[in-house]
Design a protein around this motif. Structure first.
Motif, PDB file in Angstrom:
ATOM      1  N   LEU A  65      27.029 -41.719  -8.268  1.00  0.00           N
ATOM      2  CA  LEU A  65      28.484 -41.887  -8.218  1.00  0.00           C
ATOM      3  C   LEU A  65      28.937 -43.092  -9.029  1.00  0.00           C
ATOM      4  N   GLU A  66      28.023 -44.020  -9.305  1.00  0.00           N
ATOM      5  CA  GLU A  66      28.367 -45.216 -10.069  1.00  0.00           C
ATOM      6  C   GLU A  66      27.783 -45.171 -11.471  1.00  0.00           C
ATOM      7  N   SER A  67      27.278 -44.014 -11.884  1.00  0.00           N
ATOM      8  CA  SER A  67      26.642 -43.891 -13.199  1.00  0.00           C
ATOM      9  C   SER A  67      27.667 -44.118 -14.319  1.00  0.00           C
ATOM     10  N   SER A  68      27.173 -44.586 -15.466  1.00  0.00           N
ATOM     11  CA  SER A  68      28.052 -44.772 -16.627  1.00  0.00           C
ATOM     12  C   SER A  68      28.367 -43.437 -17.309  1.00  0.00           C
ATOM     13  N   ASP A  69      27.570 -42.422 -17.026  1.00  0.00           N
ATOM     14  CA  ASP A  69      27.784 -41.098 -17.623  1.00  0.00           C
ATOM     15  C   ASP A  69      28.731 -40.299 -16.727  1.00  0.00           C
ATOM     16  N   TRP A  70      29.867 -39.871 -17.268  1.00  0.00           N
ATOM     17  CA  TRP A  70      30.858 -39.167 -16.440  1.00  0.00           C
ATOM     18  C   TRP A  70      30.318 -37.844 -15.918  1.00  0.00           C
ATOM     19  N   LYS A  71      29.425 -37.229 -16.664  1.00  0.00           N
ATOM     20  CA  LYS A  71      28.859 -35.962 -16.185  1.00  0.00           C
ATOM     21  C   LYS A  71      28.019 -36.196 -14.933  1.00  0.00           C
ATOM     22  N   MET A  72      27.279 -37.297 -14.933  1.00  0.00           N
ATOM     23  CA  MET A  72      26.470 -37.611 -13.760  1.00  0.00           C
ATOM     24  C   MET A  72      27.364 -37.914 -12.559  1.00  0.00           C
ATOM     25  N   ARG A  73      28.466 -38.627 -12.807  1.00  0.00           N
ATOM     26  CA  ARG A  73      29.385 -38.917 -11.703  1.00  0.00           C
ATOM     27  C   ARG A  73      29.980 -37.622 -11.147  1.00  0.00           C
ATOM     28  N   LEU A  74      30.351 -36.705 -12.066  1.00  0.00           N
ATOM     29  CA  LEU A  74      30.919 -35.426 -11.623  1.00  0.00           C
ATOM     30  C   LEU A  74      29.905 -34.637 -10.814  1.00  0.00           C
ATOM     31  N   GLU A  75      28.653 -34.620 -11.266  1.00  0.00           N
ATOM     32  CA  GLU A  75      27.614 -33.898 -10.525  1.00  0.00           C
ATOM     33  C   GLU A  75      27.441 -34.479  -9.124  1.00  0.00           C
ATOM     34  N   SER A  76      27.521 -35.800  -9.026  1.00  0.00           N
ATOM     35  CA  SER A  76      27.337 -36.430  -7.709  1.00  0.00           C
ATOM     36  C   SER A  76      28.486 -36.068  -6.777  1.00  0.00           C
ATOM     37  N   ILE A  77      29.712 -36.060  -7.314  1.00  0.00           N
ATOM     38  CA  ILE A  77      30.861 -35.677  -6.467  1.00  0.00           C
ATOM     39  C   ILE A  77      30.719 -34.227  -6.029  1.00  0.00           C
ATOM     40  N   GLU A  78      30.295 -33.361  -6.956  1.00  0.00           N
ATOM     41  CA  GLU A  78      30.092 -31.963  -6.602  1.00  0.00           C
ATOM     42  C   GLU A  78      28.968 -31.814  -5.579  1.00  0.00           C
ATOM     43  N   ALA A  79      27.964 -32.694  -5.687  1.00  0.00           N
ATOM     44  CA  ALA A  79      26.879 -32.650  -4.701  1.00  0.00           C
ATOM     45  C   ALA A  79      27.404 -32.985  -3.305  1.00  0.00           C
ATOM     46  N   VAL A  80      28.330 -33.947  -3.220  1.00  0.00           N
ATOM     47  CA  VAL A  80      28.934 -34.280  -1.923  1.00  0.00           C
ATOM     48  C   VAL A  80      29.705 -33.073  -1.391  1.00  0.00           C
ATOM     49  N   ASN A  81      30.474 -32.427  -2.275  1.00  0.00           N
ATOM     50  CA  ASN A  81      31.212 -31.227  -1.850  1.00  0.00           C
ATOM     51  C   ASN A  81      30.264 -30.149  -1.338  1.00  0.00           C
ATOM     52  N   LYS A  82      29.141 -30.033  -2.028  1.00  0.00           N
ATOM     53  CA  LYS A  82      28.186 -28.987  -1.629  1.00  0.00           C
ATOM     54  C   LYS A  82      27.564 -29.308  -0.267  1.00  0.00           C
ATOM     55  N   ILE A  83      27.300 -30.611  -0.043  1.00  0.00           N
ATOM     56  CA  ILE A  83      26.748 -31.012   1.260  1.00  0.00           C
ATOM     57  C   ILE A  83      27.721 -30.646   2.371  1.00  0.00           C
ATOM     58  N   VAL A  84      29.002 -30.892   2.134  1.00  0.00           N
ATOM     59  CA  VAL A  84      30.015 -30.564   3.141  1.00  0.00           C
ATOM     60  C   VAL A  84      30.091 -29.053   3.339  1.00  0.00           C
ATOM     61  N   GLU A  85      30.022 -28.302   2.224  1.00  0.00           N
ATOM     62  CA  GLU A  85      30.061 -26.834   2.334  1.00  0.00           C
ATOM     63  C   GLU A  85      28.866 -26.322   3.122  1.00  0.00           C
ATOM     64  N   GLU A  86      27.687 -26.870   2.824  1.00  0.00           N
ATOM     65  CA  GLU A  86      26.487 -26.410   3.519  1.00  0.00           C
ATOM     66  C   GLU A  86      26.536 -26.738   5.009  1.00  0.00           C
ATOM     67  N   ALA A  87      27.260 -27.795   5.345  1.00  0.00           N
ATOM     68  CA  ALA A  87      27.427 -28.143   6.757  1.00  0.00           C
ATOM     69  C   ALA A  87      28.579 -27.376   7.390  1.00  0.00           C
ATOM     70  N   ASN A  88      29.066 -26.337   6.690  1.00  0.00           N
ATOM     71  CA  ASN A  88      30.176 -25.516   7.175  1.00  0.00           C
ATOM     72  C   ASN A  88      31.429 -26.342   7.440  1.00  0.00           C
ATOM     73  N   LYS A  89      31.586 -27.385   6.646  1.00  0.00           N
ATOM     74  CA  LYS A  89      32.764 -28.258   6.729  1.00  0.00           C
ATOM     75  C   LYS A  89      32.912 -28.863   8.120  1.00  0.00           C
ATOM     76  N   ARG A  90      31.772 -29.170   8.721  1.00  0.00           N
ATOM     77  CA  ARG A  90      31.769 -29.830  10.030  1.00  0.00           C
ATOM     78  C   ARG A  90      30.674 -30.882   9.987  1.00  0.00           C
ATOM     79  N   ILE A  91      31.036 -32.142   9.827  1.00  0.00           N
ATOM     80  CA  ILE A  91      30.015 -33.179   9.661  1.00  0.00           C
ATOM     81  C   ILE A  91      30.260 -34.312  10.647  1.00  0.00           C
ATOM     82  N   GLN A  92      29.172 -35.036  10.928  1.00  0.00           N
ATOM     83  CA  GLN A  92      29.252 -36.231  11.761  1.00  0.00           C
ATOM     84  C   GLN A  92      29.509 -37.446  10.867  1.00  0.00           C
ATOM     85  N   PRO A  93      30.092 -38.500  11.423  1.00  0.00           N
ATOM     86  CA  PRO A  93      30.390 -39.675  10.587  1.00  0.00           C
ATOM     87  C   PRO A  93      29.178 -40.523  10.244  1.00  0.00           C
ATOM     88  N   THR A  94      28.030 -40.218  10.822  1.00  0.00           N
ATOM     89  CA  THR A  94      26.843 -41.037  10.606  1.00  0.00           C
ATOM     90  C   THR A  94      26.505 -41.140   9.119  1.00  0.00           C
TER      91      THR A  94
END
Length: 2045
Positions: free
Chosen positions: A859-888
């Motif tokens: 998320l802090e990479s100098s390459d914008w593509k890497m930053r975009l991939e990381s944000i998409e990875a977060v979205n995917k984690i939330v999707e895989e958790a069926n949009k129900r996550i704990q704050p931990t």
């Protein structure tokens, strides 16, 4: 019979090939059906028909008709089932056809194709199968790739890694990871997970992970955590199936036990070593310089060399080779004195052993003694390295225990105890890692060694010996060791027994725990005979299906049960039941009968009776007996076991079944505790009974009772497994219906909702039975009633048709919240199961494990593509958790996402907002604490001017308010609304959003916090913001109530209060507030005395006063009060400037030319300032929203203006801001009053001798200029006059930039007015703006506008400029098209005619007259400053334009005013900006540098130039580094402006020889390399202005060759002839090899060397020959003789060029060249190559009589060249002498070399006194002969003064010889053939003062080393001689001028005559002398005895100079280096090195 039936009947008679290829598809279809039937009838695999039919299928499976293709696949499946492995001959063709035609077909077709592939695998056609798969995965259609991956997955899963080689699959996977289709990527991940099950995680990670993207790695890491158990084949190949019946018979005969079976089930271990390809390391090792490195004397070089070997050997598998010599070397290095080298060598051996394995055995044995000896080293690093290496050697199989016996024996006798103990420790490791068979062989050798060591005096050695014995005993037992251990005493025997006991215990424990978790699976027969079950690789992923080993088989289950039974005791102490308690153990009927005892009487025989009536009677009796029991708790389990055993759940009679169910139900409902074991015993049977309509009611009731007893969660969990695996679909559908009723009865509190939802998705909704799907939908509907619509998030991947049905069911069951359960659970320990869930009961997943450091780093990479991939990875984690996550674990995630809200990429910010929105929705209320205040950053995004960005921010707010509540968000929103960066659109959107949120709320007291910001917004200058704020204000009053609003109204100040009170009228609260105001202010006087101190919102007195004013402003009654107040304060001063602090206010003003409307906080500051410094009645009027009051305020100021002038000056900035505010509001009446007041104000200021400062101008002028285009003509006229008044009073030069900015306005009227103002400035203030005229290009661009009035104004403006400047006006027009140029031309002609009519003179005369008048007055300040500014000003505004107009500027620091474009302020800052700034920023630094260079050039000998010379190398170094950055920047699409600047700055630097000479060799090397590389770059012509950049690069390169230090240039260019490092190229070659590019580069370098070599004759004494010869020597030595011979045959241009340079040096210096070899090691062996070439050149030139004489040949310092050089005997001394004299006379004729020529002539007279040199000058002029005579006389005097020795320094002649002085002819330029500046040359020629004294002297003696004399040269040693000659030469020139002028003119031809007569210079001494030389040349002949003073070389040099001032070099000048060079064998042929593309320097046309 129909036609079709007849056709089919006739076709049956045809052969197979005709039927299968028939044109009618029905015939082909029928043929395939018959073929399948035929294959089914074949029972013998050896049937000949199988071989006959095999070749048909490659065509049939490719049939174009889909039904026929299906039948063909059916036939192929039947064929493959009948065939054996022999059919594999057809596999390749058939598989290829299936890949090509079947994988993209219908789902059924694809499934059959996959089944065919599996059958080919079963028939062992593995190679054909994998070849086909390699083709399939390369298919462009993703639809075809997924089935291919799935079939590989299924083959591996069923047949195992022994049949399906993982190595080939591993090679296919990398290209699938990056596939564009997500399904392919998912399948490839599933296949990877399956590989992990077979070969382990670590091999897969090490082989595949390095080839994956980071995102894929993270996903797979997460999935690997779910891989459990080990895999086992479930299907066998055909050959093994055939052997299976025989094995079963043999096994029955032998009676093999379960241990053998379990042994066979042990999975095959895959060695990672076998999966990777071997890597050759010997070749790269040779290239790395390893052998030279290990022999180096420096330890660091040795270490680096070995480290390179270590790195290369770290590969997993090394290709075998000859490592003998390497091992010998490493063996020596192990004993190296440097510990670091030794450690590195040991590690290298370890790596080699691991990579080579058995191929390293011999080498390992070779180095083992040294390694064991080295164990004495106490350094931990060495000990660790040795241990690792020794263990690696054994692990890799390089050493075995049998191999090392002798070495161990020797080591344990070593005198160092550490060696003995560590050796034994290693032996222990070897024993523990060896197998039993090896230990049985070698234990007899090792036990005696250990027994001996037990007596060692060192405890560590004894302990190590014990460890070896214990390890051996552990492997082979004590029996083989008994005899050896008899000698041990009791103490030692006891200790050993204890160690063996511990080891043994540990072993047994390990062995016990190592039971494989995977059990048996379906037999291979079942797999092959049953229907094909299609499995997807993607099902391996956690989102699809949990990966686990196969279900446990009965035998493994029984083992587990036994283990559980043993552990039962300790487990009873725990409250929570262990898993073992759930699984019931087996119990026979006899055991049950014995345990039931006397509890009840039961006849088990009747229960087992075959007569159903007897069974019914007995079970009825049993039921009655059980019901009669009072206490059941002790016998619950045994009674349950009884009915489960007899009659059991297999009972066929319905009545008996009902009775059994009722008994179980009674027991479960009656017992106080019903064990889960009993549920497990019954649940399977009960589920089957639910499926039967006759027993359904009883069974469902029983399940409900179970749920009450043990909780529904446990029942559901058990039923999931049963229903999934049961074959009866009724079990599933009816079980689901019971679950519906259970949910309604018990709710969802005790259920694991995630498991239940997954079961519904994966099993229920996927069922093919409609009843099951409907039941599942009902269950989901029931869940919806309890958990709400969030359940739909878990169903996102369900098919649309099913999803619509689910939604319809949910509508029938609306969300009711957590309703009370109808039934309760009895057990107290049955806790709710919804872990991690919220109030709705839906589970929330803990995602902390997935938020890895790598993700946060991405998320802090100098390459914008890497930053975009990381944000998409977060979205995917939330999707895989069926949009129900704990704050931990999300705190760090929010921190990283916060930074992305300020990303430079706007699209990433939008993506981040979407991500934050998803996180808030998924986390719920917990997001408030975890987000760390990220909401404030989200609100800042509303300040963006992009609508899409603001919409994303509002969407995030929607999610946030849904997750938390609005009251939590209010503090953030309040802060945001006061933020000035939140623009008008953002505030408007936020108020609209707030209004929408409050619309549905009846009461919301927290909204009162927003009252103050909403009140401020109601006075906003934006109409939209005001409307939105007023709407929201109404909502605040509604939800808070008018009373609360009125209580908080006192916090509001200024005009906002009046508006709030106005809006509150409708709520009846104004009277109350008015009364409160009156009571809080006891008297008006109190408010009056404190008002001067009010300075902010928090000031109560100010608030009261404003409140009173606000009430009175709109009310009718308070008006008299206001007028009374005005009367009371008349005694106060109108302005209170006591604490003005004007400087502080001006400091924070941002200087800009462009107008920007005042921001909210600026308006608030203005209100505060007005209240602070203006009297109360005045500021109330000025701040009123009523324009009439504002006009009254202006009138008050107007009346008092003359008397308050000084006070006005103090608050002028505040007043101007207020005027700006009035201009923005555009009230006509108010504006007219303002424009009436402003001229009076500026007149008053002028009378006070005050002019606006820069801060005040930047406040007022941008707005005034922008408003000059007002739409009302009357206002425009007033504004126009005001602008002219300001120009007069402020400054035309300072006003001009503001007017220019107005030309860029969007308002056409403003452009027209500003254009007219530019014309006004040209007419009236030309001298003031002359330095900024380049900006007229902006006006010129307006001539292309569509608006006719604007074009007319622009043309009129240029007409005014034409009147003043004349034709020079075209310099400032810039780039215009032909139409614009034509319009301007017509306008100029009209202006010319107008001026003639009016008799105003000619265009341009005005400026000429101005310049004359200024010169006559002795000062040209205005014009000078204009010129300086013009030279500096570019197309953009720069700080220099507005500098104080001073004629001189100092350097450190540069004087520059503040304001304008921000740039460097001095030289050092400029260099820093050039070095570290971006290409665009560095332009500002280069402007300063160019300015400094221009200033220094005006005074070449000044201190400024001296300072610049010191920094010249630093400057060029910065610029050289910047060249690549600027070109790369432009290649990315940017403007080429920075490229032009950097090249221009370099050009200005190298135009000055002093600066150019100050650049050192390294910097020059970098610069030349960079420039030549960009000249070669093919991308440059495609850049913006690419052709101009190429020309500039050419010219700059020529300038560097001209002016850089010659020696350095030679050294650099010769070094560049070597191949260039690939890393130095600007970009990798597109289609050329580096060899080709290096060849082109070398050709460019050769051309540069040709240029320098061409003029070497004139510069020979300026260069350091020693350094040049050294560089030649290094070049030749690096090549070596073999390479030189090879290249000589290949016509190598670089080598030829080096030979050419050497040849030229030898030719010019003769044998004296040997005196310049001080830097060449001539004593080395073998002798340097350069010496041979020098001798060869000397001989060749002497033979050709072309050698420049250098005196008698004497003994040189490396040999007697007299003996080797027959020169004196081969040619005439007279001829050679004449040649040398001719060359000397040419030197005397050159201004630069005249002194050297005289010196050499004097040397000739001393060496050859008999020669009469003046006889050679018979045809020369008298002046020339006199010059030589006087010069020789002076030389003689100097020699006499030095004691008869030859002078060591040359006296400088004050006047150059005649030929050097006349430069008047246009044909003859400066004599330097590399000069390009003709103007400077003329100036230099006219100067008789500048004398160059920096040159190298010729030798004082030909037998001496002349360089030492050169170093001792002192230019000031002969000043008296110089003065004397200067005086005499002046007198001689004056007396001979008139005598020779006529003779000169008459002697020349007409061309020269006319040129000299027309030029005044011809009348000077210089012209006369040049004419004399011309005449002598024309009259002289070329015969022997006559010395020709030839000037053709001078003419040639002039032509060369002219060619070099162009952009390319021409072939004519440089093809032959010299005429005689072409004849020399070392020289290239004519034009041989000139062959390149025509855009490069040194190139031909």
């Amino acid at each position: 019979m129909s036609e079709e039936e007849k056709l089919l009947k006739d076709a049956k008679k045809l052969p197979w090939e005709d039927r299968l290829a028939h044109k009618n598809w029905k015939v082909r279809n029928d043929a395939n059906i018959d073929l399948a039937a035929l294959c089914d009838s074949i029972t013998d695999p050896k049937d000949p028909r199988i071989r006959e039919l095999g070749h048909f299928f490659k065509k049939t499976v490719a049939d174009s008709n889909a039904p026929v293709q299906d039948k063909a696949l059916d036939a192929l499946i039947a064929y493959l089932k009948a065939a054996d492995a022999d059919a594999g001959r057809f596999a390749k063709e058939v598989c290829d056809a299936i890949v090509a035609k079947c994988l993209t077909g219908r789902p059924k077709t694809v499934e059959k194709a996959q089944m065919v592939f599996m059958l080919w695998v079963e028939l062992e056609a593995m190679d054909a199968f994998l070849d086909a798969m390699e083709k399939a995965i390369k298919n462009k259609v993703a639809k075809a790739v997924v089935p291919a991956i799935d079939v590989m997955f299924q083959a591996l899963s069923e047949f195992g890694s022994k049949v399906v080689p993982p190595k080939r699959i591993l090679k296919m996977l990398p290209e699938l990871f990056d596939h564009q289709d997500q399904n392919v990527r998912a399948s490839s991940k599933g296949l990877t997970l399956e590989l992990c099950r077979w070969i382990g995680r670590d091999p897969v990670k090490s082989i595949l992970f390095e080839k994956m993207r980071d995102t894929m790695k993270k996903e797979l890491e997460a999935e690997l955590a779910n891989v459990t158990g080990t895999a086992k084949p479930t299907r066998k190949i055909r050959s093994e199936q055939d052997k299976e019946p025989e094995q079963e018979v043999a096994a029955e005969a032998a009676g093999s036990g379960p241990s053998e079976e379990s042994a066979a089930e042990v999975p095959q271990e895959i060695d990672e070593y076998e999966l990777v390809d071997p890597v050759d390391i010997l070749t790269p090792l040779e290239k790395s310089g390893f052998w030279n490195g290990v022999k180096a004397t420096k330890w660091s070089e040795r270490k680096d060399a070995v480290a390179e070997l270590t790195k290369l050997a770290s590969t997993r598998r090394i290709a075998p080779g000859d490592f003998t010599e390497i091992c010998r070397t490493l063996k020596k290095l192990i004993t190296d004195v440097n510990i670091a080298v030794a450690v590195e060598a040991v590690q290298a051996l370890g790596n080699l052993a691991s990579g080579l394995r058995t191929n390293f055995s011999a080498s390992s044995r070779f180095v083992l003694p040294v390694l064991l000896e080295k164990l004495k080293e106490k350094k931990p690093t060495m000990t660790e390295a040795l241990s690792n290496t020794l263990q690696a050697m054994h692990k890799a199989g390089c050493l075995t225990l049998a191999d090392i016996v002798e070495d161990v024996k020797a080591a344990v006798k070593n005198k160092v105890p550490l060696v003995r103990s560590l050796t034994l420790n290693w032996v222990t490791h070897c024993v523990e890692t060896s197998n039993k068979a090896i230990i049985l062989k070698v234990h007899k050798d090792y036990v005696p060694i250990c027994m001996e060591c037990l007596n060692d005096g060192t405890p560590d050695v004894r302990d190590a010996a014990f460890s070896v014995l214990a390890a051996i005993a552990k492997m082979v037992g004590m029996r083989p060791l008994e005899k050896s251990l008899e000698k041990l005493d009791d103490v030692r025997r006891k200790k050993l027994s204890e160690m063996i006991g511990i080891s043994g215990g540990g072993a047994s424990t390990t062995g016990g725990s190592a039971i494989p978790s995977s059990g048996g699976t379906a037999s291979s027969v079942e797999a092959s005979d049953g229907g094909f079950v299609r499995r997807s690789a993607a099902s391996m992923l956690s989102g699809k299906k949990p990966v686990a080993a196969a279900p446990a088989a009965k035998k493994v289950a029984s083992a587990k049960t036994g283990g559980g039974k043993k552990a039962d005791g300790p487990a009873q102490t725990k409250k929570a039941a262990e898993p073992e308690d759930v699984e019931p153990s087996e119990m026979t009927l006899e055991e049950i009968e014995s345990r039931i005892g006397s509890l009840i009487q039961v006849d088990t025989a009747k229960l087992k009776s075959t007569a159903w009536k007897e069974r019914l009677e007995e079970i009825t009796k049993l039921k009655e007996d059980i019901q009669a029991l009072q206490e059941l708790d002790q016998s619950v389990e045994i009674l349950t076991r009884l009915v489960c055993t007899v009659p059991g759940w297999n009972e066929k009679n319905v009545q008996v079944q009902q009775q059994v169910i009722e008994i179980v139900t009674h027991i479960a409902s009656t017992a106080s505790k019903f064990p889960k074991k009993c549920v497990v015993l019954c649940i399977s049977g009960i589920c089957e009974r639910v499926a039967d309509i006759k027993t359904r009611v009883q069974a469902m009731k029983c399940l409900t009772t179970f749920s009450e007893a043990v909780g529904p969660g446990f029942i559901f969990e058990r039923m999931f497994k049963i229903m999934k695996e049961h074959k009866n679909p009724k079990v599933l559908s009816e079980g689901l219906l019971w679950m519906v009723s259970a949910v309604e009865d018990f709710g969802v509190t005790h259920l694991k909702l995630k498991d239940l939802i997954d079961f519904c998705k994966d099993t229920g909704l996927q069922s093919s039975a409609a009843a099951t799907r409907n039941a599942t939908i009902k269950l989901i509907g029931a869940l919806h009633k309890f958990v709400g619509p969030d359940i739909k998030a878990f169903l996102s991947d369900v098919k649309p048709a099913l999803l619509s049905a689910v939604e319809a069911e949910c509508e029938k069951n609306p969300f009711e919240g957590a309703a009370a359960a109808k039934k309760t659970v009895k057990v107290s320990d049955c806790a709710p199961s919804g872990s991690g869930g919220g109030l709705d009961g839906l589970p929330r997943e803990d995602i902390s494990a997935k938020i890895t450091p790598a993700l946060l780093k991405g998320l802090e990479s100098s390459d914008w593509k890497m930053r975009l991939e990381s944000i998409e990875a977060v979205n995917k984690i939330v999707e895989e958790a069926n949009k129900r996550i704990q704050p931990t674990g999300t705190v760090e995630l929010f921190g990283a996402l916060r930074a992305r809200l300020y990303d430079s990429n706007k699209n990433l910010i939008i993506t981040t907002l979407t991500c934050i929105s998803g996180l808030a929705s998924a986390m719920g209320a917990a997001v408030e604490k975890s987000s760390k205040g990220i909401l404030s950053d989200v609100l800042k995004c509303l300040g963006d001017n992009k609508k899409h960005m603001r919409e994303s921010a509002l969407a995030a707010l929607d999610s946030w308010v849904a997750a938390t509540h609005l009251d939590k968000m209010v503090p953030y929103i309040t802060t945001s609304l006061t933020d000035a960066k939140l623009g008008a659109e953002g505030r408007k959107d936020l108020f609209d959003w707030l209004s929408r949120q409050l619309t549905g709320i009846a009461e919301f007291p927290d909204a009162i916090q927003l009252l103050r910001p909403v009140a401020a917004a109601m006075t906003d200058k934006s109409v939209d913001v005001r409307k939105a704020a007023e709407t929201f204000f109404g909502e605040i009053v509604r939800v808070c109530g008018p009373e609360m609003v009125m209580k908080n109204v006192r916090d509001i100040q200024g005009p906002a209060l009046a508006i709030v009170l106005e809006r509150m009228k409708s709520h009846g609260a104004v009277a109350d507030v008015h009364e409160s105001v009156k009571t809080t202010a006891p008297s008006w006087q109190a408010a009056k005395t404190k008002v001067g101190k009010s300075n902010g919102y928090g000031s109560k007195p100010g608030s009261r006063a404003v409140s009173s004013r606000g009430v009175a402003a709109k009310g009718s009654k308070p008006e008299p009060i206001m007028s009374v107040q005005d009367i009371n304060i008349q005694s106060q001063a109108l302005l209170n400037v006591k604490d003005s602090n004007k400087d502080e206010r001006e400091r924070i003003v941002v200087r800009r030319f462009k107008f920007e409307e005042l921001r909210l906080e600026q308006i608030q500051d203005l209100e505060n300032d007005l209240m602070k410094y203006f009297r109360e009645d005045l500021h109330r009027r000025l701040l009123s929203t009523d324009f009439k009051k504002q006009v009254d305020g202006i009138e008050m100021l107007q009346k008092a203006l003359p008397s308050i002038a000084k006070e006005i000056i103090e608050v002028l900035d505040i007043l101007l801001k207020w005027f700006v505010l009035r201009f923005c509001e555009s009230n006509t009446s108010c504006l007219l009053k303002v424009l009436e007041f402003l001229p009076e104000l500026f007149d008053t200021l002028r009378n006070e001798n005050y002019s606006m400062n820069e801060a005040e101008a930047s406040i007022f002028l941008p707005c005034l200029v922008e408003k000059t285009g007002h739409n009302i003509e009357k206002l425009r006229e007033k504004l126009r006059e005001l602008m002219k008044q300001i120009i007069q009073s402020y400054s035309a030069a300072k006003t001009f930039p503001y007017i220019l900015e107005g030309l860029r306005s969007r308002n056409n009227r403003t452009k027209i007015e500003c254009t007219d103002l530019v014309g006004f400035l040209l007419d009236n203030h030309y001298t003031e703006i002359s330095g900024q005229l380049k900006n007229l290009q902006i006006v010129a661009s307006l001539t292309a506008e569509r608006d006719g009035e604007l074009r007319k104004a622009a043309l009129n403006c240029f007409a005014s400029g034409y009147k003043i400047l004349g034709d020079d006006i075209w310099k400032y027009v810039g780039k215009v098209n032909e139409a614009q140029r034509s319009m301007l031309d017509e306008k100029f002609k009209w202006k010319f005619r107008e001026m003639e009519k009016r008799k105003e003179g000619k265009p341009g005369e005005t400026r000429a007259a101005l310049r004359r008048s200024v010169r006559e007055n002795g000062s040209d300040v205005a014009e000078q400053s204009g010129e300086v500014t013009r030279s500096m000003s570019g197309p953009v505004f720069s700080r220099e334009m507005y500098a104080p107009q001073e004629p001189q500027m100092e350097r450190h620091p540069l004087s520059r005013p503040s304001g304008g474009v921000i740039g460097p302020t001095d030289w050092n800052e400029a260099l820093d900006i050039i070095t570290y700034g971006s290409p665009e920023q560095s332009v500002e630094g280069m402007k300063v540098v160019c300015h400094e260079l221009a200033a220094a050039s005006n005074d070449p000998e000044g201190s400024l130039m001296d300072d610049l010379v010191k920094d010249a190398d630093k400057l060029v170094s910065c610029l050289a580094a910047k060249v690549a950055k600027t070109f790369d920047f432009s290649l990315m699409g940017a403007s080429s402006r920075s490229c032009k600047y950097v090249l221009n700055t370099l050009m200005q630097t190298f135009q000055n020889k002093r600066l150019a000479h100050a650049v050192n060799v390294r910097t020059l090397d970098n610069l030349i390399t960079e420039l030549l590389l960009w000249l070669l770059d093919e991308r440059v012509p495609r850049m913006d202005d690419g052709s101009q950049l190429l020309k500039a690069l050419n010219v700059l390169m020529l300038k560097i060759l001209d002016n850089a230090e010659r020696t350095s240039s030679f050294v650099v260019l010769i070094s560049l002839l070597k191949p260039l490092d690939p890393s130095r190229w600007p970009a990798p070659p597109s289609n050329e090899s580096f060899a080709t590019r290096n060849s082109k580069f070398s050709e460019l370098v050769v051309k540069c060397l040709i240029k320098l070599t061409k003029v070497l004759q004139n510069t020979i004494y300026e260069v350091d020959l020693d350094r040049i010869l050294q560089s030649i020597h290094v070049y030749l030595q690096d090549l070596g003789m073999e390479e030189i011979r090879r290249r000589a045959g290949a016509d190598d241009k670089p080598l030829r060029m080096v030979k050419t340079v050497l040849h030229e040096l030898v030719k010019l210096r003769g044998t004296a060249i040997k005196g310049h070899l001080s830097m060449v090691p001539i004593d080395m062996e073998p002798q340097p190559i350069i010496l041979a070439y020098i001798d060869l050149n000397l001989q060749t030139l002497a033979a050709a009589r072309m050698l420049t004489p250098a005196g008698p040949v004497g003994q040189t310092h490396w040999g007697d060249s007299m003996a080797n050089n027959p020169m004196p005997a081969t040619h005439s001394a007279d001829a050679q002498l004449k040649q040398e004299l001719s060359a000397i006379f040419k030197k005397i004729g050159d201004k630069q070399t005249c002194s050297i020529g005289l010196y050499e002539l004097y040397r000739i007279t001393q060496l050859y006194p008999q020669v009469d040199i003046f006889s050679q000058l018979q045809n020369a002029s008298e002046a020339f002969r006199t010059y030589i005579r006087e010069g020789l006389a002076q030389m003689e005097k100097n020699a006499a003064a030095a004691g008869g020795r030859t002078p060591s320094s040359v006296p400088m002649m004050p006047t150059p010889p005649p030929s050097a002085l006349n430069l008047s002819s246009p044909k003859l330029g400066h004599l330097s053939p590399v000069n390009t500046n003709h103007n400077n040359t003329l100036n230099e020629g006219r100067s008789s003062v500048v004398v160059n004294t920096n040159f190298t002297l010729p030798p004082s003696s030909y037998a001496e080393d002349d360089q030492r004399n050169i170093d001792r040269f002192q230019s000031g040693g002969v000043s008296s001689g110089i003065d004397a000659i200067r005086e005499r030469m002046k007198n001689m020139q004056l007396t001979t001028t008139e005598a020779h002028i006529q003779q000169t003119n008459g002697s020349l031809n007409s061309e020269h005559q006319s040129s000299h007569i027309s030029n005044p210079a011809a009348a000077t001494d210089e012209g006369i002398m040049h004419s004399m030389i011309q005449r002598n040349h024309l009259q002289s002949g070329q015969g022997q005895g006559q010395v020709s003073f030839d000037v053709t070389d001078v003419e040639q040099s002039s032509e060369v100079s002219q060619s070099m001032s162009g952009l390319v070099f021409s072939r004519e000048n440089y093809a032959p280096l010299e005429p005689h060079m072409e004849r020399h064998p070392l020289m290239p042929p004519s034009g041989g090195v000139i062959n390149m593309a025509n855009r490069f320097i040194l190139y031909t046309d």
